[in-house]
Design an enzyme around this catalytic site. Structure first.
Site, mmCIF file in Angstrom:
data_model
loop_
_atom_site.group_PDB
_atom_site.id
_atom_site.type_symbol
_atom_site.label_atom_id
_atom_site.label_comp_id
_atom_site.label_asym_id
_atom_site.label_seq_id
_atom_site.Cartn_x
_atom_site.Cartn_y
_atom_site.Cartn_z
ATOM 1 N N HIS A 359 -5.318 1.476 7.593
ATOM 2 C CA HIS A 359 -3.672 1.568 7.581
ATOM 3 C C HIS A 359 -3.181 2.874 7.316
ATOM 4 O O HIS A 359 -3.707 3.627 6.098
ATOM 5 C CB HIS A 359 -3.096 0.757 6.619
ATOM 6 C CG HIS A 359 -3.147 -0.813 6.775
ATOM 7 N ND1 HIS A 359 -3.267 -1.704 6.074
ATOM 8 C CD2 HIS A 359 -3.516 -1.681 7.991
ATOM 9 C CE1 HIS A 359 -3.613 -2.838 6.465
ATOM 10 N NE2 HIS A 359 -3.722 -2.855 7.622
ATOM 11 N N GLU A 362 -1.418 4.197 4.120
ATOM 12 C CA GLU A 362 -1.850 3.971 2.821
ATOM 13 C C GLU A 362 -2.844 5.086 2.607
ATOM 14 O O GLU A 362 -4.041 5.211 2.577
ATOM 15 C CB GLU A 362 -2.718 2.712 2.679
ATOM 16 C CG GLU A 362 -1.878 1.468 2.849
ATOM 17 C CD GLU A 362 -2.657 0.154 2.941
ATOM 18 O OE1 GLU A 362 -3.845 0.132 2.872
ATOM 19 O OE2 GLU A 362 -2.217 -0.879 3.223
ATOM 20 N N HIS A 455 -7.971 0.509 0.008
ATOM 21 C CA HIS A 455 -6.630 0.344 0.579
ATOM 22 C C HIS A 455 -5.616 0.712 -0.297
ATOM 23 O O HIS A 455 -5.918 1.228 -1.383
ATOM 24 C CB HIS A 455 -6.187 -1.312 0.868
ATOM 25 C CG HIS A 455 -6.783 -1.845 2.330
ATOM 26 N ND1 HIS A 455 -6.073 -1.980 3.282
ATOM 27 C CD2 HIS A 455 -8.030 -2.060 2.444
ATOM 28 C CE1 HIS A 455 -6.902 -2.302 4.274
ATOM 29 N NE2 HIS A 455 -8.108 -2.571 3.938
ATOM 30 N N GLU A 529 -7.675 -2.009 -3.939
ATOM 31 C CA GLU A 529 -6.037 -1.686 -3.703
ATOM 32 C C GLU A 529 -5.730 -0.723 -4.937
ATOM 33 O O GLU A 529 -5.753 -1.303 -6.294
ATOM 34 C CB GLU A 529 -5.118 -2.968 -3.823
ATOM 35 C CG GLU A 529 -5.630 -3.961 -2.684
ATOM 36 C CD GLU A 529 -4.986 -3.751 -1.484
ATOM 37 O OE1 GLU A 529 -3.859 -2.668 -1.287
ATOM 38 O OE2 GLU A 529 -4.967 -4.354 -0.317
#
Length: 684
Positions: A359, A362, A455, A529
């Protein structure tokens, strides 16, 4: 939608851009005028355009590729010395990173909504200041058209915006009607979509010193909640100060706007972000971004530096290759990292897979990956290189990063939702990366020890792990949580185990973590994350491992050191994961943290109990007894169908029964009268 799309080839002149002076991290001098041309990227993009033109179902328009992937250098302005803000990452003052909490969020929301209340759904073109698709700054274009000279002189008091550089994102800027020094910002949607507006990265010049300016981003389509209401502040870089990125902004508010704008795919109410900024310099150029930018060009620079460092160390084997070409013609790099000693034992080593930046918005994932690579190339990771082979894809979506997208590639597809059945022409990086993993796992299903996909999270604080929980056996479930718990316990509180989750939701079934676990057979498949903002107020931890200074302030944003430290801790936890005693003690902790669930007795109603008994009785009657030759079966119920004849017969029977009852009642009534008469005469 299957239709033959017609592509109009535009005559685009690829001009060379001169940069007056560029300084790198080492403060080395560069020639005063360094021409930067589009070069190989432009040629590859032109080939991609021709390929799409021949396709019967083209999804990428030619103007989209050139517009979004035009590798324009950072804009230069007269009288300023431009230094790439990507090279000077952070301001040295720790106070520049503290959280910001607005005193009265409701009042701010009302204030910002009043600024937009009198404006129509479509902002007037007379107030348009900047249009990315149509040449940039409107005032500058008008001055060039009206001036006799080719360049055109622009008054100094004009405010100029710019986002036509790598990873830049602002589509249009309007001057607000109801308030001075207020700019309505329209973020650019991801390529070939009408969604995904969260990432912003732009510059502005011409702001006056000590005047307060308001920025309103009115078309945010991502989430209903945001960390901007929980302490997050945007980043600002001053070219004149040249001291790096720092947190800025006051009166920050993220709210739901009243404006509902038409969309191709979705029609809904946008979310808006508003903040105020007061410049400290006159004639300065300010860059604003959601997070520290990490571009495709910067990745190529870092990979080249890593190759040079690996070549200087004879014990490191680093091989850089191209996994595949993207839809825009960029390289998707693949790194193979291990020890150069005992190359004959290469086949017996376990494999660790790492990937990041699927992504584009990110950005923290790239800094975590950078920290991982920096650590693996040091002498401290020698034992890891001798034990494992690392296959690393540092950027899975180069096109999206280059274009300044938030989530998708050039086809408008979220690559982390295409793992189940990727298409080679639309998602080449995911297709090739999955096939590469399948080749490793086919001969030996236990060849891959761990797979980690980096991420970033935009709504939660802290750094945490998402794992898998697909088995019914409790021991296997706990084994999947051993590595995350070791990681959190040995990361100096930088990673938080209470935020880790091990669920398999249907909405995530096509992601890398779940497909790698279920379809490719990787037991330890995780997603790391890291928050866009920072840690919880009471959980900061250190910014690094050995030799790095602790950062004890609890109400501060993550810095690039924190993100890189996360990547380092991911590798040190793998070393700890090899210690069997530590694994055993960690497993015992998990047994205490996750005790076995007791089966609760269901409270049944009378009706449910009767149904249960009837099922048992029917099962016994229909069962075939092994000890006897007799087989007992329940008779099948006979269905009665009501007709007119059957209903008339029933009615006639009921009438006869009523007549009989009435006759009997008459006799009883007469008998009772006689009895009453007899006793009355006797008593008289």
């Amino acid at each position: 939608k299957k239709s033959n799309l017609r592509i109009n080839i535009m005559n685009i002149k690829l001009k060379e851009i001169e940069v007056d002076e560029v300084e790198d991290d080492a403060q080395s001098d560069v020639s005063d005028t360094t021409p930067i041309s589009l070069g190989d990227h432009a040629n590859s993009l032109e080939k991609e355009v021709e390929k799409i033109k021949e396709d019967s179902e083209p999804k990428i328009k030619e103007e989209d590729i050139f517009e979004k992937l035009d590798p324009i250098a950072l804009p230069t302005f007269e009288g300023t010395t431009v230094k790439d803000p990507n090279q000077v990452l952070e301001h040295s003052d720790p106070e520049k990173y503290e959280y910001y909490h607005s005193e009265n969020t409701l009042a701010l929301k009302d204030y910002y909504m009043k600024l937009d209340a009198d404006e129509p759904e479509e902002y007037p073109e007379s107030h348009l200041m900047y249009d990315r698709k149509n040449g940039g700054n409107i005032d500058q274009l008008n001055s060039k058209r009206n001036s006799s000279s080719e360049e055109g002189e622009l008054p100094e008091e004009k405010i100029l915006f710019e986002s036509r550089f790598e990873s830049g994102n602002i589509d249009k800027v309007y001057r607000a009607v109801s308030q001075e020094n207020t700019f309505v910002m329209m973020m650019r949607y991801d390529t070939n979509t009408s969604r995904h507006t969260q990432w912003f990265n732009f510059s502005v010049k011409g702001l006056k010193k000590f005047e307060t300016y308001t920025f309103l981003f009115v078309n945010n389509t991502r989430r209903m909640t945001s960390l901007f209401n929980n302490g997050l502040r945007p980043l600002m870089y001053s070219v004149k100060d040249n001291q790096g990125w720092r947190r800025t902004g006051k009166d920050i508010c993220y709210y739901e706007t009243k404006t509902t704008m038409p969309q191709k795919e979705h029609k809904h109410t946008f979310m808006s972000l508003g903040f105020k900024f007061t410049p400290e310099n006159d004639g300065d150029t300010y860059y604003f971004s959601q997070l520290y930018p990490y571009t495709y060009t910067q990745l190529q620079h870092d990979l080249k530096e890593f190759e040079e460092n690996a070549a200087a160390n004879k014990s490191i084997f680093l091989e850089r290759s191209v996994l595949t070409k993207t839809c825009g013609g960029l390289n998707c790099d693949l790194l193979k990292l291990t020890s150069s000693e005992n190359m004959s034992q290469m086949d017996s080593k376990k494999v660790i897979l790492l990937s990041a930046r699927v992504h584009p918005g990110e950005v923290q994932a790239s800094y975590m990956m950078k920290g991982t690579l920096e650590y693996l190339l040091t002498d401290k990771a020698k034992d890891l290189r001798e034990t494992y082979i690392f296959y690393i894809v540092p950027m899975l979506n180069p096109d999206g990063v280059y274009a300044g997208n938030q989530r998708c590639n050039l086809h408008g597809l979220d690559l982390n939702r295409q793992w189940k059945d990727p298409e080679e022409d639309k998602t080449p990086t995911i297709y090739k990366w999955k096939e590469f993993i399948r080749k490793i796992q086919t001969p030996d299903p236990e060849k891959v020890a761990i797979y980690i996909d980096y991420h970033g999270h935009s709504r939660k604080k802290n750094t945490f792990i998402y794992g898998c929980n697909s088995t019914k056996f409790r021991k296997k479930k706990l084994n999947m949580r051993v590595y995350p718990l070791i990681l959190c316990e040995h990361s100096n509180s930088l990673l938080c185990f209470k935020d880790c989750q091990f669920n398999l939701y249907k909405s995530k079934s096509t992601t890398a973590r779940i497909v790698a676990h279920k379809d490719l057979g990787i037991t330890n498949s995780y997603t790391c994350e890291s928050s866009l903002c920072g840690p919880e107020d009471n959980n900061m931890g250190a910014i690094g491992i050995e030799g790095m200074l602790p950062y004890s302030e609890s109400r501060a944003h993550y810095r690039t050191q924190n993100y890189k430290a996360c990547g380092q801790f991911m590798m040190t936890a793998i070393r700890e994961y090899e210690d069997q005693e530590l694994v055993r003690s960690t497993f015992e902790k998990l047994e205490i943290l996750f005790p076995p669930k007791k089966k609760s007795k269901k409270i049944l109603t009378k009706k449910q109990k009767n149904q249960k008994l009837l099922k048992r009785f029917a099962g016994k009657q229909n069962a075939e007894f092994e000890n006897s030759n007799v087989v007992v079966h329940m008779p099948e119920p006979q269905l009665t169908v009501k007709t007119r004849e059957s209903t008339t017969e029933q009615n006639s029977n009921q009438k006869e029964e009523i007549k009989q009852f009435m006759e009997y009642y008459q006799y009883f009534f007469i008998f009772s009268l006689l009895v009453v008469f007899y006793f009355s005469q006797k008593w008289a």
